[in-house]
Scaffold this active site. Structure first.
Site, short mmCIF file in Angstrom:
data_model
loop_
_atom_site.label_atom_id
_atom_site.label_comp_id
_atom_site.label_asym_id
_atom_site.label_seq_id
_atom_site.Cartn_x
_atom_site.Cartn_y
_atom_site.Cartn_z
N ARG A 89 0.68 -1.28 0.30
CA ARG A 89 -0.15 -0.16 0.31
C ARG A 89 0.50 1.25 0.02
O ARG A 89 0.41 2.67 -0.14
CB ARG A 89 -0.64 -0.46 0.86
CG ARG A 89 -1.88 -0.38 0.89
CD ARG A 89 -2.27 -0.33 2.17
NE ARG A 89 -3.93 -0.43 2.54
CZ ARG A 89 -5.38 -1.67 3.18
NH1 ARG A 89 -5.03 -2.90 2.76
NH2 ARG A 89 -6.12 -0.71 2.31
N ARG A 128 -21.99 -2.51 3.75
CA ARG A 128 -20.59 -3.65 3.91
C ARG A 128 -21.18 -4.38 6.04
O ARG A 128 -21.19 -3.36 6.53
CB ARG A 128 -18.99 -4.13 3.95
CG ARG A 128 -18.51 -5.41 4.85
CD ARG A 128 -16.72 -5.04 4.02
NE ARG A 128 -16.44 -3.52 4.08
CZ ARG A 128 -14.89 -3.39 3.59
NH1 ARG A 128 -14.28 -4.77 2.85
NH2 ARG A 128 -14.25 -2.81 4.42
P1 AP5 Z 1 -8.85 -3.66 4.57
O1 AP5 Z 1 -9.46 -4.99 5.26
O2 AP5 Z 1 -7.51 -3.95 3.38
O3 AP5 Z 1 -9.52 -2.76 3.59
P2 AP5 Z 1 -8.97 -2.04 3.01
O4 AP5 Z 1 -7.81 -2.35 1.85
O5 AP5 Z 1 -9.59 -1.25 2.65
O6 AP5 Z 1 -10.27 -2.92 1.76
P3 AP5 Z 1 -11.84 -3.21 2.04
O7 AP5 Z 1 -11.90 -4.35 2.76
O8 AP5 Z 1 -12.47 -2.67 2.71
O9 AP5 Z 1 -12.26 -3.54 0.38
P4 AP5 Z 1 -12.25 -4.56 -0.55
O10 AP5 Z 1 -11.64 -3.72 -1.38
O11 AP5 Z 1 -11.66 -5.55 0.21
O12 AP5 Z 1 -13.92 -4.57 -0.67
P5 AP5 Z 1 -14.63 -5.91 -0.25
O13 AP5 Z 1 -14.24 -7.29 -1.14
O14 AP5 Z 1 -14.60 -6.17 1.27
O15 AP5 Z 1 -7.18 -2.67 5.85
C1 AP5 Z 1 -7.82 -2.00 6.56
C2 AP5 Z 1 -7.11 -1.60 7.46
O16 AP5 Z 1 -5.88 -2.11 7.91
C3 AP5 Z 1 -6.71 -0.68 6.45
O17 AP5 Z 1 -7.53 0.66 7.00
C4 AP5 Z 1 -5.13 -0.09 7.70
O18 AP5 Z 1 -5.34 0.12 8.29
C5 AP5 Z 1 -4.95 -1.60 7.35
N1 AP5 Z 1 -3.81 -2.03 6.72
C6 AP5 Z 1 -4.22 -3.41 5.89
N2 AP5 Z 1 -2.65 -4.03 4.87
C7 AP5 Z 1 -2.31 -2.76 5.14
C8 AP5 Z 1 -0.73 -2.22 4.49
N3 AP5 Z 1 -0.14 -3.28 4.03
N4 AP5 Z 1 -0.31 -1.30 4.81
C9 AP5 Z 1 -0.68 -0.64 6.45
N5 AP5 Z 1 -1.90 -0.59 7.03
C10 AP5 Z 1 -2.95 -1.71 5.90
O19 AP5 Z 1 -16.28 -5.11 -0.85
C11 AP5 Z 1 -17.04 -3.97 0.21
C12 AP5 Z 1 -18.65 -3.93 0.10
O20 AP5 Z 1 -18.94 -4.39 -1.47
C13 AP5 Z 1 -18.86 -5.84 0.50
O21 AP5 Z 1 -19.93 -5.29 1.36
C14 AP5 Z 1 -19.38 -6.27 -0.65
O22 AP5 Z 1 -19.88 -6.90 -0.56
C15 AP5 Z 1 -19.76 -5.34 -1.43
N6 AP5 Z 1 -18.73 -5.47 -3.01
C16 AP5 Z 1 -17.78 -6.43 -3.76
N7 AP5 Z 1 -18.18 -6.21 -4.89
C17 AP5 Z 1 -19.18 -5.87 -5.14
C18 AP5 Z 1 -19.88 -5.86 -6.28
N8 AP5 Z 1 -19.19 -5.68 -7.78
N9 AP5 Z 1 -20.86 -5.05 -6.14
C19 AP5 Z 1 -21.72 -5.02 -5.53
N10 AP5 Z 1 -20.89 -4.92 -4.03
C20 AP5 Z 1 -19.69 -5.50 -3.84
#
Ligand code: AP5
Length: 223
Positions: A89, A128
């Site tokens: 990231r 979510r």
């Molecule tokens: P992390 O859990 O990785 O959160 P994020 O990157 O913010 O990603 P998300 O999990 O929120 O989203 P996603 O893209 O996976 O979407 P999802 O598939 O769930 O990280 C959390 C925290 O940890 C960070 O803020 C940071 O503090 C820390 N961290 C983690 N890695 C780090 C690193 N490398 N360096 C530093 N800090 C780090 O989908 C979201 C929603 O949308 C779900 O409800 C799903 O059902 C829905 N959805 C998904 N796709 C679709 C679609 N095509 N159509 C309709 N709905 C959909």
């Protein structure tokens, strides 16, 4: 060792897509967000170090993350095939991953960049619901569970992640824009990035991502 990276803003669908293609394509899905949430729940040193950053929607410091990911790579062994979701990231994490792969004789095969507009990301994150026990994700409108508040997969309780509150979401998206987005051009220049429009229903999106890998396999079989 083979690595595929799922890159994209919070809510772009990295976890949803990786979960649905990992087995079919023969990779292990590694979500640094899930690893950190488990560490927080278990009260480990990593969890203690990460907790306050995660609650504010900020990035956990690179030195913590690098240790977490290297330990995961070592545990997988030399023949591991990983789908990284949420790592790297920052430019520093990307540079260290490149060095670390060089040292292990591994390759970065592909970076799948999931692209969706900000309003779609906000709607996905606010709606979510996540399982407390197994981490499975649902959405109140687009992917509701069969029974409200209960995980379809394990029967666990669904909750709203604290960082899925509207104010924290705005911060996470700003942090993504300032610290992570530049990795898109880095991987474009390296010729490994594939851009995928993720503002589509899950089923066709998953098929299109799987097809990117299956067409590579067909091409190498035909050689
Ligand atoms: P992390 O859990 O990785 O959160 P994020 O990157 O913010 O990603 P998300 O999990 O929120 O989203 P996603 O893209 O996976 O979407 P999802 O598939 O769930 O990280 C959390 C925290 O940890 C960070 O803020 C940071 O503090 C820390 N961290 C983690 N890695 C780090 C690193 N490398 N360096 C530093 N800090 C780090 O989908 C979201 C929603 O949308 C779900 O409800 C799903 O059902 C829905 N959805 C998904 N796709 C679709 C679609 N095509 N159509 C309709 N709905 C959909």
């Amino acid at each position: 060792m083979k690595i595929v990276i799922f890159l994209g803003a919070p809510g772009s669908g990295k976890g949803t897509v990786a979960d649905r293609v990992e087995e079919r394509l023969g990779y292990t899905h590694v979500s640094t967000g899930n690893m950190l949430r488990e560490a927080v729940k278990a009260g480990t040193a990593v969890g203690e170090a990460a907790k306050s950053y995660m609650e504010r929607g900020e990035l956990v410091p690179d030195e913590v993350m690098i240790k977490v990911i290297e330990a995961r790579m070592d545990a997988g062994g030399a023949d591991a095939a990983f789908m990284f979701d949420g790592y790297p990231r920052t430019v520093e994490q990307a540079e260290l991953l490149e060095k670390s792969l060089e040292g292990r004789g591994g390759t970065l095969e592909k970076v799948v960049f999931l692209d969706a507009p900000r309003d779609v990301l906000i709607r996905r994150l606010t709606g979510r619901r996540t399982c407390r026990d197994c981490g499975a994700c649902f959405h109140v409108e687009t992917m509701p569970p069969k029974k409200e508040g209960v995980c379809d997969d394990c029967g666990g309780e669904l909750y709203q992640r604290p960082d899925d509150q509207e104010e924290t979401i705005a911060n996470r998206l700003d942090v993504y824009n300032s610290q992570t987005e530049s990795l898109v051009s880095r991987y474009e220049e390296q010729g490994v990035l594939v851009r995928v429009d993720s503002d589509r229903p899950v089923a066709p999106l998953v098929e299109d991502v799987a097809a990117l890998f299956e067409s590579d396999a067909d091409a190498s079989d035909g050689q």
